[in-house]
Write a protein that holds these residues in place. Structure first.
Motif, mmCIF file in Angstrom:
data_model
loop_
_atom_site.group_PDB
_atom_site.id
_atom_site.type_symbol
_atom_site.label_atom_id
_atom_site.label_comp_id
_atom_site.label_asym_id
_atom_site.label_seq_id
_atom_site.Cartn_x
_atom_site.Cartn_y
_atom_site.Cartn_z
ATOM 1 N N ASP A 129 0.862 -1.181 0.000
ATOM 2 C CA ASP A 129 0.000 0.000 0.000
ATOM 3 C C ASP A 129 0.900 1.234 0.000
ATOM 4 O OD1 ASP A 129 -1.753 2.119 0.513
ATOM 5 O OD2 ASP A 129 -3.083 0.869 1.734
ATOM 6 N N ALA A 130 1.154 1.768 -1.188
ATOM 7 C CA ALA A 130 2.114 2.859 -1.332
ATOM 8 C C ALA A 130 1.677 4.109 -0.576
ATOM 9 C CB ALA A 130 2.316 3.185 -2.815
ATOM 10 N N LEU A 131 0.395 4.456 -0.688
ATOM 11 C CA LEU A 131 -0.082 5.679 -0.034
ATOM 12 C C LEU A 131 0.030 5.563 1.480
ATOM 13 C CD1 LEU A 131 -1.384 8.457 -0.139
ATOM 14 C CD2 LEU A 131 -3.620 7.317 -0.123
ATOM 15 N N ARG A 132 -0.366 4.427 2.021
ATOM 16 C CA ARG A 132 -0.295 4.242 3.465
ATOM 17 C C ARG A 132 1.150 4.294 3.950
ATOM 18 N NH1 ARG A 132 -3.645 2.498 7.199
ATOM 19 N NH2 ARG A 132 -5.207 1.969 5.621
ATOM 20 N N ALA A 133 2.053 3.710 3.173
ATOM 21 C CA ALA A 133 3.462 3.718 3.562
ATOM 22 C C ALA A 133 4.003 5.140 3.622
ATOM 23 C CB ALA A 133 4.275 2.879 2.579
ATOM 24 N N HIS A 134 3.732 5.929 2.586
ATOM 25 C CA HIS A 134 4.226 7.305 2.562
ATOM 26 C C HIS A 134 3.519 8.166 3.606
ATOM 27 C CE1 HIS A 134 7.002 7.568 -0.905
ATOM 28 N NE2 HIS A 134 6.386 6.452 -1.271
ATOM 29 N N ALA A 135 2.223 7.924 3.784
ATOM 30 C CA ALA A 135 1.489 8.707 4.776
ATOM 31 C C ALA A 135 2.044 8.471 6.175
ATOM 32 C CB ALA A 135 0.002 8.343 4.741
ATOM 33 N N SER A 136 2.372 7.225 6.469
ATOM 34 C CA SER A 136 2.869 6.896 7.795
ATOM 35 C C SER A 136 4.307 7.352 8.001
ATOM 36 C CB SER A 136 2.764 5.383 8.016
ATOM 37 O OG SER A 136 3.323 5.020 9.251
ATOM 38 N N VAL A 137 5.184 7.002 7.061
ATOM 39 C CA VAL A 137 6.610 7.268 7.240
ATOM 40 C C VAL A 137 6.949 8.728 6.971
ATOM 41 C CG1 VAL A 137 8.922 6.670 6.440
ATOM 42 C CG2 VAL A 137 7.189 4.882 6.666
ATOM 43 N N GLU A 138 6.385 9.278 5.903
ATOM 44 C CA GLU A 138 6.748 10.637 5.491
ATOM 45 C C GLU A 138 5.914 11.706 6.194
ATOM 46 O OE1 GLU A 138 6.787 13.340 1.377
ATOM 47 O OE2 GLU A 138 6.519 11.148 1.277
ATOM 48 N N LEU A 139 4.599 11.476 6.318
ATOM 49 C CA LEU A 139 3.706 12.511 6.834
ATOM 50 C C LEU A 139 3.279 12.287 8.281
ATOM 51 C CD1 LEU A 139 1.349 12.753 3.717
ATOM 52 C CD2 LEU A 139 3.362 14.157 4.233
ATOM 53 N N GLY A 140 3.429 11.066 8.786
ATOM 54 C CA GLY A 140 2.957 10.774 10.140
ATOM 55 C C GLY A 140 1.449 10.768 10.245
ATOM 56 N N ILE A 141 0.769 10.338 9.176
ATOM 57 C CA ILE A 141 -0.693 10.346 9.118
ATOM 58 C C ILE A 141 -1.190 8.936 8.866
ATOM 59 C CG2 ILE A 141 -2.705 11.175 7.827
ATOM 60 C CD1 ILE A 141 -1.121 13.660 7.094
ATOM 61 N N ASP A 142 -2.272 8.566 9.558
ATOM 62 C CA ASP A 142 -2.981 7.322 9.265
ATOM 63 C C ASP A 142 -4.181 7.680 8.394
ATOM 64 O OD1 ASP A 142 -4.413 4.990 9.123
ATOM 65 O OD2 ASP A 142 -4.413 4.596 11.282
ATOM 66 N N PRO A 143 -4.211 7.278 7.127
ATOM 67 C CA PRO A 143 -5.316 7.665 6.237
ATOM 68 C C PRO A 143 -6.687 7.217 6.731
ATOM 69 C CG PRO A 143 -3.500 6.730 4.982
ATOM 70 C CD PRO A 143 -3.205 6.470 6.431
ATOM 71 N N ASP A 144 -6.730 6.179 7.559
ATOM 72 C CA ASP A 144 -8.015 5.681 8.065
ATOM 73 C C ASP A 144 -8.386 6.278 9.415
ATOM 74 O OD1 ASP A 144 -8.318 4.036 5.838
ATOM 75 O OD2 ASP A 144 -7.198 2.402 6.781
ATOM 76 N N ALA A 145 -7.562 7.147 9.950
ATOM 77 C CA ALA A 145 -7.841 7.711 11.283
ATOM 78 C C ALA A 145 -7.532 9.209 11.297
ATOM 79 C CB ALA A 145 -7.038 6.976 12.350
ATOM 80 N N LEU A 146 -8.103 9.927 10.339
ATOM 81 C CA LEU A 146 -7.919 11.373 10.316
ATOM 82 C C LEU A 146 -8.650 12.003 11.502
ATOM 83 C CD1 LEU A 146 -8.392 12.199 6.520
ATOM 84 C CD2 LEU A 146 -6.292 11.694 7.777
ATOM 85 N N THR A 147 -8.150 13.127 11.951
ATOM 86 C CA THR A 147 -8.759 13.800 13.094
ATOM 87 C C THR A 147 -10.207 14.165 12.779
ATOM 88 O OG1 THR A 147 -7.822 15.865 12.245
ATOM 89 C CG2 THR A 147 -6.614 14.734 13.990
#
Length: 236
Positions: A129-147
């Motif tokens: 999952d490329a987006l999840r990997a970059h979101a977690s490692v690069e942005l520190g964001i969980d795409p399924d748990a946005l504020t």
């Protein structure tokens, strides 16, 4: 790769829960101090139970609504920023996948992996999952748990309300001769608790936090009581 990914998610979830708990404690603390200052100030001018109840209830409602609105706006802005960052990441992954793979490799290498292991891990994460990997490692964001701004608004509203109820009830329920003493003691005890709780959640020593909290609350009540007493004496 399953182990580290799980640990990172677990750590992020724990950090998020601690942030919510800390925000709830601070919201309750705000409710205690602001409402205590208000009702004690009114008590300095009058001993009318109706006036005290009206002032305290108005302060509770205004403060809780203000906290909720402010938190909603703040978290909505954060959520919009997270969505924009994810949208940009999707676009970059679509338009320049090789550059994004190299970027992920370098990010993993910066975390202590060797070049070869980092490259292999980046390829596996990208394939999964490329987006999840970059979101977690690069942005520190969980795409399924946005504020969630609504959750934040309700949490702030409830925390402030719970905190504000203490001085409000303490000032209107006792007989006139005990109102001020009961309120001051109740508020100081509550501030000791919130100061201790906030320090423990932040892994800090509680002594200074408790002292700052109680000193600030005591000063607020002293100033507002003095102001109310002066206005009452002047017949204002």
């Amino acid at each position: 790769m399953t182990g580290p990914t799980h640990d990172e998610a677990h750590g992020g979830a724990l950090g998020s829960r601690l942030n919510w708990l800390r925000a709830a404690v601070l919201g309750a603390n705000d409710g205690i101090v602001s409402t205590a200052g208000l009702v004690v100030g009114v008590a300095g001018a009058t001993d009318s139970r109706t006036a005290l109840l009206t002032a305290g209830l108005a302060g509770l409602l205004a403060g809780s609504m203000s906290m909720a609105a402010g938190e909603y706006v703040s978290v909505s802005t954060q959520r919009d920023s997270e969505r924009a960052a994810l949208a940009q990441e999707r676009r970059e992954l679509r338009e320049q996948p090789e550059a994004e793979l190299r970027e992920l490799t370098e990010l993993l290498r910066a975390r202590g992996l060797s070049q070869e292991v980092a490259r292999d891990a980046a390829r596996q994460l990208t394939a999964r999952d490329a987006l999840r990997a970059h979101a977690s490692v690069e942005l520190g964001i969980d795409p399924d748990a946005l504020t969630n701004p609504w959750h934040a608004a309700w949490a702030s509203f409830l925390a402030f309300t719970v905190g504000a109820l203490l001085p409000l009830l303490a000032i209107v329920l006792p007989p006139p001769g005990l109102r001020l003493a009961v309120t001051v003691l109740s508020v100081l005890a509550a501030l000791v608790l919130t100061g201790f709780s906030s320090a423990r959640l932040g892994a800090a020593r509680p002594g200074r936090a408790v002292l700052r909290n109680t000193a600030g609350g005591a000063l607020a009540m002293a100033v507002t009581y003095a102001a109310g007493a002066l206005l009452g004496a002047a017949g204002a």
